[in-house]
Each structure stands twice: as C-alpha cells, then as structure tokens.
Design a protein around this motif. Structure first.
Motif, PDB file in Angstrom:
ATOM      1  N   VAL A 202       0.876  -1.249   0.141  1.00  0.00           N
ATOM      2  CA  VAL A 202       0.181  -0.067  -0.108  1.00  0.00           C
ATOM      3  C   VAL A 202       0.852   1.290  -0.105  1.00  0.00           C
ATOM      4  N   VAL A 203       0.439   2.288  -0.659  1.00  0.00           N
ATOM      5  CA  VAL A 203       0.811   3.858  -0.542  1.00  0.00           C
ATOM      6  C   VAL A 203      -0.292   4.601  -0.095  1.00  0.00           C
ATOM      7  N   PHE A 204      -0.147   5.516   0.843  1.00  0.00           N
ATOM      8  CA  PHE A 204      -1.026   6.156   1.206  1.00  0.00           C
ATOM      9  C   PHE A 204      -0.532   7.621   1.401  1.00  0.00           C
ATOM     10  N   SER A 205      -1.021   8.522   0.368  1.00  0.00           N
ATOM     11  CA  SER A 205      -0.007   9.938   0.228  1.00  0.00           C
ATOM     12  C   SER A 205      -1.141  10.775  -0.702  1.00  0.00           C
ATOM     13  N   ARG A 206      -0.387  12.217  -0.230  1.00  0.00           N
ATOM     14  CA  ARG A 206      -0.856  13.150  -1.417  1.00  0.00           C
ATOM     15  C   ARG A 206      -0.059  12.842  -2.712  1.00  0.00           C
ATOM     16  N   PHE A 207      -0.534  13.207  -3.709  1.00  0.00           N
ATOM     17  CA  PHE A 207      -0.099  12.972  -5.030  1.00  0.00           C
ATOM     18  C   PHE A 207       0.868  14.286  -5.554  1.00  0.00           C
ATOM     19  N   VAL A 208       1.821  14.338  -4.513  1.00  0.00           N
ATOM     20  CA  VAL A 208       2.780  15.642  -5.072  1.00  0.00           C
ATOM     21  C   VAL A 208       4.264  14.895  -5.533  1.00  0.00           C
ATOM     22  N   ARG A 225       4.431  -6.989  -8.432  1.00  0.00           N
ATOM     23  CA  ARG A 225       3.794  -6.965  -7.041  1.00  0.00           C
ATOM     24  C   ARG A 225       2.553  -6.198  -7.275  1.00  0.00           C
ATOM     25  N   LYS A 226       1.079  -6.603  -6.163  1.00  0.00           N
ATOM     26  CA  LYS A 226       0.179  -5.837  -6.473  1.00  0.00           C
ATOM     27  C   LYS A 226       0.489  -4.574  -5.404  1.00  0.00           C
ATOM     28  N   LEU A 227      -0.172  -3.287  -5.755  1.00  0.00           N
ATOM     29  CA  LEU A 227       0.160  -2.241  -5.042  1.00  0.00           C
ATOM     30  C   LEU A 227      -1.338  -1.417  -5.036  1.00  0.00           C
ATOM     31  N   VAL A 228      -1.785  -0.928  -3.904  1.00  0.00           N
ATOM     32  CA  VAL A 228      -2.863  -0.116  -3.903  1.00  0.00           C
ATOM     33  C   VAL A 228      -2.373   1.301  -3.344  1.00  0.00           C
ATOM     34  N   VAL A 229      -2.717   2.022  -4.198  1.00  0.00           N
ATOM     35  CA  VAL A 229      -2.434   3.665  -4.117  1.00  0.00           C
ATOM     36  C   VAL A 229      -3.583   4.478  -3.822  1.00  0.00           C
ATOM     37  N   ILE A 230      -3.376   4.962  -2.414  1.00  0.00           N
ATOM     38  CA  ILE A 230      -4.573   5.543  -1.937  1.00  0.00           C
ATOM     39  C   ILE A 230      -4.249   7.041  -1.736  1.00  0.00           C
ATOM     40  N   GLY A 231      -5.196   8.164  -2.268  1.00  0.00           N
ATOM     41  CA  GLY A 231      -5.037   9.177  -2.154  1.00  0.00           C
ATOM     42  C   GLY A 231      -5.298  10.137  -3.419  1.00  0.00           C
ATOM     43  N   PHE A 249      -5.771   2.271  -8.078  1.00  0.00           N
ATOM     44  CA  PHE A 249      -5.727   3.684  -7.417  1.00  0.00           C
ATOM     45  C   PHE A 249      -7.191   3.680  -6.974  1.00  0.00           C
ATOM     46  N   THR A 250      -7.277   4.002  -5.475  1.00  0.00           N
ATOM     47  CA  THR A 250      -8.657   4.089  -4.908  1.00  0.00           C
ATOM     48  C   THR A 250      -9.129   5.656  -5.022  1.00  0.00           C
ATOM     49  N   GLY A 251      -8.411   6.711  -5.099  1.00  0.00           N
ATOM     50  CA  GLY A 251      -8.861   7.997  -4.981  1.00  0.00           C
ATOM     51  C   GLY A 251      -9.004   8.150  -3.449  1.00  0.00           C
TER      52      GLY A 251
END
Length: 362
Positions: A202-208, A225-231, A249-251
């Motif tokens: 998982v990555v959880f962050s503002r997209f900057v 590898r599977k990756l879920v990107v939150i933000g 991407f979850t938004g």
C-alpha cells in the motif's frame, strides 16, 4: 485562569498539522484560534467558525484557494494580529505563524513542523520546478523572507520540534536550541485485525512530486507485485500513466476504508523524505510494517528489521532491493503495534502540558 491563543498557518484542509491544533484545543478548550485563512466548508466540522479569527488576507478574493501565492504578505498578516490580551500563545507553524508579535508578559511557545523548506534547504529545488516568472521573483524575495524568518524565530520563548530531524534544521537555520515533542498520532482507532496479511502493498499519500510515489509504482511493476495507491493530487494523471494492471488507485476514501487497507496489506511503501511522517505510524498501529526511505523522520518512527526496513536511495532499484529484503523477514505484528502506541495523542498532550508548566513558572 490563563487566556490562551493558538496560532496556525492556515485552516483549509485537515492533516497532521491540524491534528496538532486539535490536540492543543483539547488541552485548552477555551482558547481562541488565529489563522491566515479559514475554509469553513472543508474544516468547519473540526474547527467551528466561532472559534477562529483570521488575518486580513481572508478578505482577498478566493483567499482559501490562492493563499500559497500570497507568501510575501504572510509575515505582515501574522505580525498584525493583536495578541496583547493573552497570557499564553501557542503557535503551530511550518511557514509564518510562528512570527506573531507577543509582549514581554505573554509566553510564546512554538511547535515547529518544519522551518520553511522553500526558503532554506529546498530553495533551489523549488526554484528549478517553478516557472520563469516565479523563479525570478523568488530570487528577489527569498532573501528578505529568510531574514524575517530568522529574526522572527528569535522572538519565540520556547521552540518545540516535531522530530530530531527538524530540530537539527532549526539549529542550523535559526541558531536556536529546541525540545523534541513527537506529534500526536490517531492510534486509538487503529489496531491489527488479527488476520494474516494479504498479497498487496500500500501507498497512502497526497499525490505530489516529493512523495516519490512513482518509485513505489515502478518498483512494484518490475517485481510484478500488487500495489494499492490511496490518495489524490496534482500528480494523479502522471502516476496513473505509469501503472499497469497490478496497480490499483482508490482515490480519496474514508478513514474506515483506509484503515481496512492498512490492516490487510503486506506492508506500506514510503518513499518520501519527511520531517516526521504520521502515515507510516498509522500503518504500524495496524500492525503492518513499513518499507521506507532511510532518511528524515522515518528514522525516528520505524525500527529497522523490527517494525519495518529501510532502503538507501530514492531510486527504483533501491526500492526493489528494500521490498526483496523485507520479503525475507518475519516481523511480529504485536511488536509493530506496540511501537506505534508510543506516539499516542495522550502522550503528546501530557508532554505539551509539562512544557507549558515548566515554561510559565521559570
């Protein structure tokens, strides 16, 4: 009864710095809040309109949207605040809030999230990424802003830093000693789910750009590898263009949904060089380890090979190496969770109360 004012740079979104202000309010519920600009629609549920007083910049058209472009006005805006009726002023600052003027009978304690990075250590980086006109005005204006930033730092009675990493920069840029009080992490609502992790990172962050989410995406692509990107944020389209079918991407999602992903993931990947970094601690509170860039505040919130693992460079191959090293480890969920508990909100409030008590009666 002491009369208390809390000063914060701006109240337009809710994040780690705003959690600090919220904790200050729990200690001093009758305190008044002063801030540059205030967006009631976005943050009114947390900080009621009745509690908040703003500077003259609030009257500018679209102030809550363009406030970052009004940096030249900010020192004047905060210095114009009349705080003469208060016994204690607590500022929460990564920009200009710490520059308020207080009288000799008012104690000013400033909690520093970071000295202004665009004025000091990241000045050249910001300048390179700016347009020609902005870059030109930065060359002219930043010298005066640095002088004001240094001068205003000398007026603070007690400086608190949110990490040892920030304390070193405070000492270098302002020549001030300070105490370190780690910020509050909302760990009471976070805990392990008691189940085995699932097969995704998982990555959880503002997209900057400085968060370097691109490194995590590219590394997971190469490793399949599977990756879920939150933000969400300004880099959304760019980051999505890098992704393949393994990257989801979850938004922006609710706190409960974030918690669910953190509880189920194999680990969080954290590629930024942060002053502190609350999000890695939220993952650890859920019992999940962190694969992190080994610089900045992460070195103070992650225990190597106990609650996570570090990689050396902000490069794709280094992230890949970190992931592969992590996959050979067996880490204890209980120990990871217990480590995060050291950064609780109650701990923060007790430390602030101790600092205030000692500071007022010296």
């Amino acid at each position: 009864m002491r009369k208390v004012a809390i000063i914060h740079d701006w109240l337009v979104n809710y994040g780690g710095a705003e959690r600090v202000v919220e904790a200050f309010l729990e200690i001093y519920p009758n305190a008044d809040i002063y801030t540059l600009v205030y967006d009631e629609k976005k943050i009114g549920a947390t900080f009621s309109k009745e509690k908040v007083k703003t500077t003259f910049i609030q009257k500018f058209p679209k102030a809550t949207k363009i406030y970052t472009k009004l940096l030249p006005f900010m020192p004047y805006a905060f210095e114009e605040l009349d705080l003469s009726e208060y016994d204690l002023v607590i500022s929460s600052s990564s920009c200009c809030a710490k520059g308020v003027v207080t009288g000799p009978n008012t104690k000013h304690i400033s909690y520093i999230h970071s000295p202004m990075r665009y004025a000091w250590d990241l000045y050249h980086d910001y300048k390179k990424r700016s347009g020609k006109l902005t870059s030109f005005f930065m060359s002219i204006f930043m010298k005066n802003l640095r002088q004001w930033d240094y001068t205003s730092s000398q007026r603070i009675d007690i400086i608190l830093a949110n990490s040892n990493y920030v304390a070193k920069r405070i000492n270098k840029f302002w020549n001030r000693e300070c105490q370190v009080v780690y910020p509050p992490v909302d760990i009471d609502r976070l805990s392990p789910n008691g189940k085995e992790s699932e097969d995704f990172y998982v990555v959880f962050s503002r997209f900057v750009s400085y968060k370097r989410i691109d490194l995590a995406i590219e590394a997971c692509k190469k490793l399949n590898r599977k990756l879920v990107v939150i933000g969400d944020g300004e880099q959304r389209d760019y980051l999505k263009s890098l992704a393949n079918n393994n990257i989801t991407f979850t938004g922006r999602i609710s706190d409960e949904e974030v918690k669910d992903y953190l509880q189920r993931c194999k680990a969080m990947i954290f590629c930024a060089e942060e002053d502190f970094g609350i999000i890695p601690l939220e993952a650890q509170a859920c019992g999940r380890p962190v694969i992190a860039y080994g610089k900045g505040g992460a070195l103070e919130t992650i225990e190597d090979k106990i609650t996570g693992i570090f990689f050396d460079k902000q490069e794709i191959e280094s992230v890949i190496e970190g992931i592969l090293k992590f996959e050979k480890l067996k880490l204890c969920t209980r120990k990871i969770h217990e480590h995060a508990m050291k950064f609780s909100r109650e701990r923060f409030k007790k430390e602030i109360e101790r600092v205030v008590k000692n500071g007022l009666f010296k």
